[in-house]
Design a protein around this motif. Structure first.
Motif, mmCIF file in Angstrom:
data_model
loop_
_atom_site.group_PDB
_atom_site.id
_atom_site.type_symbol
_atom_site.label_atom_id
_atom_site.label_comp_id
_atom_site.label_asym_id
_atom_site.label_seq_id
_atom_site.Cartn_x
_atom_site.Cartn_y
_atom_site.Cartn_z
ATOM 1 N N GLY A 120 0.801 -1.214 0.000
ATOM 2 C CA GLY A 120 0.000 0.000 0.000
ATOM 3 C C GLY A 120 0.834 1.264 0.000
ATOM 4 O O GLY A 120 2.026 1.248 0.303
ATOM 5 N N PRO A 121 0.219 2.402 -0.333
ATOM 6 C CA PRO A 121 0.967 3.657 -0.447
ATOM 7 C C PRO A 121 1.582 4.122 0.867
ATOM 8 O O PRO A 121 2.639 4.769 0.866
ATOM 9 C CB PRO A 121 -0.085 4.651 -0.957
ATOM 10 N N LEU A 122 0.965 3.796 1.986
ATOM 11 C CA LEU A 122 1.504 4.255 3.269
ATOM 12 C C LEU A 122 2.817 3.565 3.610
ATOM 13 O O LEU A 122 3.566 4.056 4.464
ATOM 14 C CB LEU A 122 0.485 4.019 4.388
ATOM 15 N N ALA A 123 3.128 2.457 2.960
ATOM 16 C CA ALA A 123 4.397 1.764 3.185
ATOM 17 C C ALA A 123 5.499 2.279 2.256
ATOM 18 O O ALA A 123 6.658 1.887 2.388
ATOM 19 C CB ALA A 123 4.219 0.262 2.989
ATOM 20 N N ALA A 124 5.146 3.159 1.316
ATOM 21 C CA ALA A 124 6.085 3.606 0.283
ATOM 22 C C ALA A 124 7.109 4.595 0.821
ATOM 23 O O ALA A 124 6.836 5.364 1.746
ATOM 24 C CB ALA A 124 5.314 4.242 -0.876
ATOM 25 N N THR A 125 8.298 4.562 0.218
ATOM 26 C CA THR A 125 9.353 5.530 0.517
ATOM 27 C C THR A 125 10.070 5.894 -0.777
ATOM 28 O O THR A 125 10.183 5.067 -1.684
ATOM 29 C CB THR A 125 10.394 4.971 1.518
ATOM 30 N N GLY A 126 10.558 7.107 -0.847
ATOM 31 C CA GLY A 126 11.256 7.563 -2.045
ATOM 32 C C GLY A 126 12.605 6.927 -2.255
ATOM 33 O O GLY A 126 13.160 6.999 -3.349
ATOM 34 N N ASP A 127 13.150 6.272 -1.224
ATOM 35 C CA ASP A 127 14.466 5.646 -1.359
ATOM 36 C C ASP A 127 14.376 4.122 -1.384
ATOM 37 O O ASP A 127 15.369 3.429 -1.170
ATOM 38 C CB ASP A 127 15.391 6.091 -0.226
ATOM 39 N N LEU A 128 13.191 3.583 -1.666
ATOM 40 C CA LEU A 128 12.992 2.136 -1.631
ATOM 41 C C LEU A 128 13.935 1.400 -2.579
ATOM 42 O O LEU A 128 14.384 0.287 -2.289
ATOM 43 C CB LEU A 128 11.540 1.802 -1.999
ATOM 44 N N PHE A 129 14.258 2.010 -3.718
ATOM 45 C CA PHE A 129 15.029 1.320 -4.755
ATOM 46 C C PHE A 129 16.516 1.678 -4.727
ATOM 47 O O PHE A 129 17.283 1.162 -5.546
ATOM 48 C CB PHE A 129 14.457 1.667 -6.133
ATOM 49 N N GLU A 130 16.911 2.537 -3.828
ATOM 50 C CA GLU A 130 18.283 3.046 -3.829
ATOM 51 C C GLU A 130 19.293 1.916 -3.663
ATOM 52 O O GLU A 130 19.247 1.138 -2.718
ATOM 53 C CB GLU A 130 18.462 4.065 -2.705
ATOM 54 N N GLY A 131 20.197 1.807 -4.638
ATOM 55 C CA GLY A 131 21.252 0.793 -4.601
ATOM 56 C C GLY A 131 20.794 -0.605 -4.965
ATOM 57 O O GLY A 131 21.605 -1.534 -4.969
ATOM 58 N N ARG A 132 19.514 -0.775 -5.315
ATOM 59 C CA ARG A 132 18.977 -2.099 -5.623
ATOM 60 C C ARG A 132 18.971 -2.341 -7.137
ATOM 61 O O ARG A 132 18.840 -1.410 -7.927
ATOM 62 C CB ARG A 132 17.542 -2.214 -5.094
ATOM 63 N N PRO A 133 19.093 -3.606 -7.576
ATOM 64 C CA PRO A 133 19.006 -3.892 -9.015
ATOM 65 C C PRO A 133 17.613 -3.575 -9.556
ATOM 66 O O PRO A 133 16.612 -3.802 -8.874
ATOM 67 C CB PRO A 133 19.290 -5.399 -9.084
ATOM 68 N N TRP A 134 17.584 -3.049 -10.762
ATOM 69 C CA TRP A 134 16.306 -2.797 -11.455
ATOM 70 C C TRP A 134 16.449 -3.440 -12.831
ATOM 71 O O TRP A 134 17.179 -2.959 -13.694
ATOM 72 C CB TRP A 134 16.039 -1.308 -11.578
ATOM 73 N N VAL A 135 15.770 -4.552 -13.056
ATOM 74 C CA VAL A 135 15.925 -5.326 -14.282
ATOM 75 C C VAL A 135 15.139 -4.680 -15.423
ATOM 76 O O VAL A 135 13.976 -4.293 -15.255
ATOM 77 C CB VAL A 135 15.458 -6.778 -14.070
ATOM 78 N N LEU A 136 15.786 -4.578 -16.586
ATOM 79 C CA LEU A 136 15.154 -4.099 -17.818
ATOM 80 C C LEU A 136 15.210 -5.235 -18.834
ATOM 81 O O LEU A 136 16.244 -5.898 -18.973
ATOM 82 C CB LEU A 136 15.887 -2.881 -18.375
ATOM 83 N N THR A 137 14.096 -5.469 -19.557
ATOM 84 C CA THR A 137 14.047 -6.587 -20.507
ATOM 85 C C THR A 137 13.695 -6.092 -21.913
ATOM 86 O O THR A 137 12.640 -6.439 -22.464
ATOM 87 C CB THR A 137 13.019 -7.637 -20.045
ATOM 88 N N PRO A 138 14.565 -5.282 -22.517
ATOM 89 C CA PRO A 138 14.283 -4.800 -23.882
ATOM 90 C C PRO A 138 14.395 -5.933 -24.901
ATOM 91 O O PRO A 138 15.048 -6.956 -24.647
ATOM 92 C CB PRO A 138 15.380 -3.749 -24.098
ATOM 93 N N THR A 139 13.769 -5.753 -26.042
ATOM 94 C CA THR A 139 13.921 -6.668 -27.163
ATOM 95 C C THR A 139 14.505 -5.883 -28.329
ATOM 96 O O THR A 139 14.706 -4.665 -28.240
ATOM 97 C CB THR A 139 12.572 -7.277 -27.579
ATOM 98 N N ARG A 140 14.751 -6.557 -29.428
ATOM 99 C CA ARG A 140 15.310 -5.867 -30.594
ATOM 100 C C ARG A 140 14.323 -4.846 -31.166
ATOM 101 O O ARG A 140 14.708 -3.956 -31.927
ATOM 102 C CB ARG A 140 15.692 -6.882 -31.672
ATOM 103 N N ASP A 141 13.028 -4.972 -30.781
ATOM 104 C CA ASP A 141 12.017 -4.038 -31.281
ATOM 105 C C ASP A 141 11.858 -2.801 -30.404
ATOM 106 O O ASP A 141 11.149 -1.863 -30.787
ATOM 107 C CB ASP A 141 10.654 -4.749 -31.377
ATOM 108 N N THR A 142 12.471 -2.782 -29.230
ATOM 109 C CA THR A 142 12.282 -1.673 -28.299
ATOM 110 C C THR A 142 12.928 -0.391 -28.824
ATOM 111 O O THR A 142 14.097 -0.383 -29.194
ATOM 112 C CB THR A 142 12.902 -2.005 -26.918
#
Length: 361
Positions: A120-142
């Motif tokens: 839920g939104p009340l658990a959210a923080t602006g630094d939740l992703f700091e230093g964490r991997p963020w996977v991107l899955t592009p294809t040849r069409d992206t």
């Protein structure tokens, strides 16, 4: 990126919106529950007003089972120049979009490898992703523009971009996230009807193993329903290990020396393989794992005690690499393990003793 639309204002969507808003991006928020969007807006994540025209990036933060439908609707309405989702599975949603006949050059699947047991939104923080991997899955069409928008989002969230194939990602998260969650839940389930006297003996080990079992079951049903095959394959391997381990333990009960030796070898094998796997878990900041030494200190459960011990460690010139706390059963006290470089352990122990802390060997 100057504008964004976040569709789905739960933990992940609101945390991304907070990070973008803090960096000057105008963020519009929408959710199937308008009250949730209003809550996110009140937290400073953006505005729940409808954008006047297409935004730069639409971020779909819906449960995996609904991602394709929400994305398809947004793409058909042309709400953005680029579209991403942040679901924890990637192959299925993309195949659903392809089956719907959508042109997918403006879409890229992503997955931030971060979260909390709370939702839920009340658990959210602006630094939740700091230093964490963020996977991107592009294809040849992206489109390159869309990939750049996704990379800009990752940068604003101070995460670390990792490019993977979608199906490889799903196999990977089954191994490092989905299967461990089920195993944790199975262990925690043993406690449900256990005798109170036994439960009162719970220490840090059982807390570590069962911590993630506290997550919302409804959310995990959505996740596991979207990635059942790879998770089932892994659990099948775990089941084989469990069966062999049970047989080894039964052998240890035997009066036959050869059987007991066989049982000992079986237990040693699974423990050693566990050691070999554990050392591959990345260490601090994703670097190679390091061996730290624990300085164990008795600490009372009073306001300011943690701040004081950290300040004393700072005065000793010692960097704390990690912290573990084990609370004493039935007492207002506990043991705090300060993980430090091996050469710093004697220095820290001496400094803390001088300042009146009780060091446990």
């Amino acid at each position: 990126m100057r504008t964004a639309l976040v569709i789905g204002t739960g933990l992940i969507g609101t945390s991304a919106a907070l990070a973008l808003s803090q960096r000057g991006v105008v963020v519009h928020l929408t959710d199937h529950d308008p009250e949730q969007a209003r809550t996110a807006a009140a937290l400073g994540a953006g505005t729940d007003q409808v954008p006047e025209g297409p935004v730069d990036l639409a971020i779909v933060a819906a449960p995996p089972a609904h991602v394709a439908a929400v994305l398809a609707d947004a793409m058909r309405r042309g709400v953005a120049r680029g579209y991403i989702d942040v679901a924890s599975v990637k192959g299925g949603p993309r195949r659903e979009l392809e089956a719907l006949g959508l042109e997918l050059s403006s879409y890229i699947g992503t997955h931030p490898m971060s979260g909390r047991e709370k939702s839920g939104p009340l658990a959210a923080t602006g630094d939740l992703f700091e230093g964490r991997p963020w996977v991107l899955t592009p294809t040849r069409d992206t489109d390159t523009e869309v990939l750049n928008l996704a990379l800009e989002l990752v940068s604003h969230c101070r995460a670390v971009p990792v490019v993977m194939d979608a199906d490889a990602h799903d196999r990977a998260v089954a191994l490092v996230s989905h299967m461990p969650h089920l195993v944790s839940s199975m262990v925690a389930a043993r406690l449900e009807n256990a005798e109170e006297a036994a439960v009162r003996l719970c220490g840090q080990g059982i807390r570590d193993v069962t911590r993630i079992a506290a997550s919302d079951p409804r959310m995990w049903i959505d996740i596991l329903s979207a990635n059942p095959g790879p998770v089932a394959d892994l659990l099948s391997d775990v089941a084989a290990d469990l069966e062999e381990t049970v047989e080894a333990l039964r052998s240890l009960q035997s009066s036959d020396d050869a059987k007991r030796r066989e049982g000992t070898a079986g237990i040693e094998d699974v423990l050693r393989r566990g050691n070999a796997g554990q050392v591959r878990v990345p260490g601090k900041h994703g670097s190679a794992p390091r061996v730290y030494e624990a300085v164990t200190v008795l600490i009372s459960d009073e306001p300011g005690q943690l701040a004081r011990i950290f300040a004393d460690a700072g005065r000793a010139g010692v960097n704390i690499e990690d912290v573990r706390i084990e609370h004493a059963t039935g007492q207002q006290a506990g043991l705090i393990q300060l993980m430090v470089e091996p050469q710093a352990a004697p220095v820290l122990s001496a400094a803390l003793r001088e300042r009146g802390w009780s060091i446990r060997q």
